[in-house]
Design a protein around this motif. Structure first.
Motif, PDB file in Angstrom:
ATOM      1  N   THR A 103      -2.264   0.900   6.734  1.00 43.23           N
ATOM      2  CA  THR A 103      -2.483   0.008   7.873  1.00 43.23           C
ATOM      3  C   THR A 103      -1.565   0.394   9.026  1.00 43.23           C
ATOM      4  OG1 THR A 103      -0.820  -1.603   7.196  1.00 43.23           O
ATOM      5  CG2 THR A 103      -3.045  -1.886   6.296  1.00 43.23           C
ATOM      6  N   ALA A 104      -1.867  -0.122  10.195  1.00 39.71           N
ATOM      7  CA  ALA A 104      -1.066   0.170  11.390  1.00 39.71           C
ATOM      8  C   ALA A 104       0.358  -0.370  11.258  1.00 39.71           C
ATOM      9  CB  ALA A 104      -1.735  -0.422  12.626  1.00 39.71           C
ATOM     10  N   ALA A 105       0.557  -1.363  10.385  1.00 43.72           N
ATOM     11  CA  ALA A 105       1.888  -1.943  10.208  1.00 43.72           C
ATOM     12  C   ALA A 105       2.811  -1.057   9.369  1.00 43.72           C
ATOM     13  CB  ALA A 105       1.769  -3.320   9.551  1.00 43.72           C
ATOM     14  N   PHE A 106       2.245  -0.060   8.673  1.00 43.65           N
ATOM     15  CA  PHE A 106       3.070   0.792   7.825  1.00 43.65           C
ATOM     16  C   PHE A 106       3.908   1.720   8.694  1.00 43.65           C
ATOM     17  CE2 PHE A 106       3.995   4.140   4.707  1.00 43.65           C
ATOM     18  CZ  PHE A 106       4.422   3.350   3.645  1.00 43.65           C
ATOM     19  N   PRO A 107       5.137   2.007   8.284  1.00 42.22           N
ATOM     20  CA  PRO A 107       6.002   2.891   9.089  1.00 42.22           C
ATOM     21  C   PRO A 107       5.415   4.295   9.249  1.00 42.22           C
ATOM     22  CG  PRO A 107       7.258   1.806   7.355  1.00 42.22           C
ATOM     23  CD  PRO A 107       5.822   1.500   7.099  1.00 42.22           C
ATOM     24  N   TYR A 108       5.907   5.003  10.243  1.00 50.65           N
ATOM     25  CA  TYR A 108       5.484   6.369  10.543  1.00 50.65           C
ATOM     26  C   TYR A 108       5.759   7.274   9.346  1.00 50.65           C
ATOM     27  CZ  TYR A 108       5.380  10.859  12.989  1.00 50.65           C
ATOM     28  OH  TYR A 108       5.087  12.137  13.377  1.00 50.65           O
ATOM     29  N   VAL A 109       4.761   8.082   8.992  1.00 54.37           N
ATOM     30  CA  VAL A 109       4.885   9.027   7.881  1.00 54.37           C
ATOM     31  C   VAL A 109       4.599  10.421   8.419  1.00 54.37           C
ATOM     32  CG1 VAL A 109       3.952   9.750   5.658  1.00 54.37           C
ATOM     33  CG2 VAL A 109       4.065   7.323   6.225  1.00 54.37           C
ATOM     34  N   THR A 110       5.423  11.378   8.037  1.00 60.53           N
ATOM     35  CA  THR A 110       5.160  12.766   8.384  1.00 60.53           C
ATOM     36  C   THR A 110       5.457  13.627   7.159  1.00 60.53           C
ATOM     37  OG1 THR A 110       5.500  14.468  10.070  1.00 60.53           O
ATOM     38  CG2 THR A 110       7.456  13.300   9.312  1.00 60.53           C
ATOM     39  N   LEU A 111       5.197  14.897   7.283  1.00 60.72           N
ATOM     40  CA  LEU A 111       5.360  15.822   6.169  1.00 60.72           C
ATOM     41  C   LEU A 111       6.320  16.913   6.593  1.00 60.72           C
ATOM     42  CD1 LEU A 111       4.061  16.521   3.343  1.00 60.72           C
ATOM     43  CD2 LEU A 111       2.521  17.987   4.613  1.00 60.72           C
TER      44      LEU A 111
END
Length: 175
Positions: free
Chosen positions: A88-96
């Protein structure tokens, strides 16, 4: 070397958008045969591929011109992408991480989770110090399990600025 934008031409929802950053990073440096295979997998909308159980058959590899490692990477990349789209949009930013084998370190701002690591329930809520939707936590845990070995997901945590610290200190003094 083929550009990842091969996917763009066939699927207008793909490309350099933030939604595709994990897929693009996972497939960086792969040849056109892998990109075409991924494109084919992305076109199937019938749920997640079971990347853990299925094994590359000789026919699969001959059809797409990929080896077993490329086959596995393509399947896992698609699974990670589809799971990322569920957050969801509320989840924190995730990157790889761009680097394989990034040392997993945790700071107050970023949390690094190695491929295959099993997360305890509510661990993300604990790390961030705020409630995170249980479905998001479960989806993120599945992403970590789907990652190819040697890759690391990076989760943005709390960001503190000097103003936030001063504000919090001022509130403590007033109480």
């Amino acid at each position: 070397m083929a550009d990842i934008r091969i996917i763009d031409d066939k699927n207008p929802t793909c490309g350099s958008t933030p939604e595709m950053r994990l897929l693009n990073t996972l497939l960086e440096g792969q040849g056109p045969e892998v990109l075409e295979f991924v494109d084919e997998l992305l076109e199937h909308k019938n749920g997640l591929l079971d990347y853990r159980v299925q094994q590359a058959s000789f026919t699969d590899m001959a059809l797409w011109g990929v080896d077993a490692e490329q086959w596995s990477l393509a399947k896992r990349a698609v699974a990670v992408q589809r799971l990322h789209e569920r957050l969801t949009a509320a989840f924190p930013y995730v990157t790889l991480s761009h680097q394989k084998g990034l040392q997993a370190t945790t700071s107050g701002q970023w949390f690094c989770i190695e491929a295959g690591e099993q997360l305890r329930p509510m661990v993300i809520t604990t790390w961030l110090g705020r409630d995170v939707d249980l479905i998001d936590e479960m989806t993120f845990s599945q992403m970590v399990l789907a990652l190819p070995k040697g890759r690391t997901l990076i989760l943005q945590g709390r960001r503190t600025t000097p103003n936030m610290i001063a504000s919090a200190a001022g509130r403590r003094v007033e109480q």
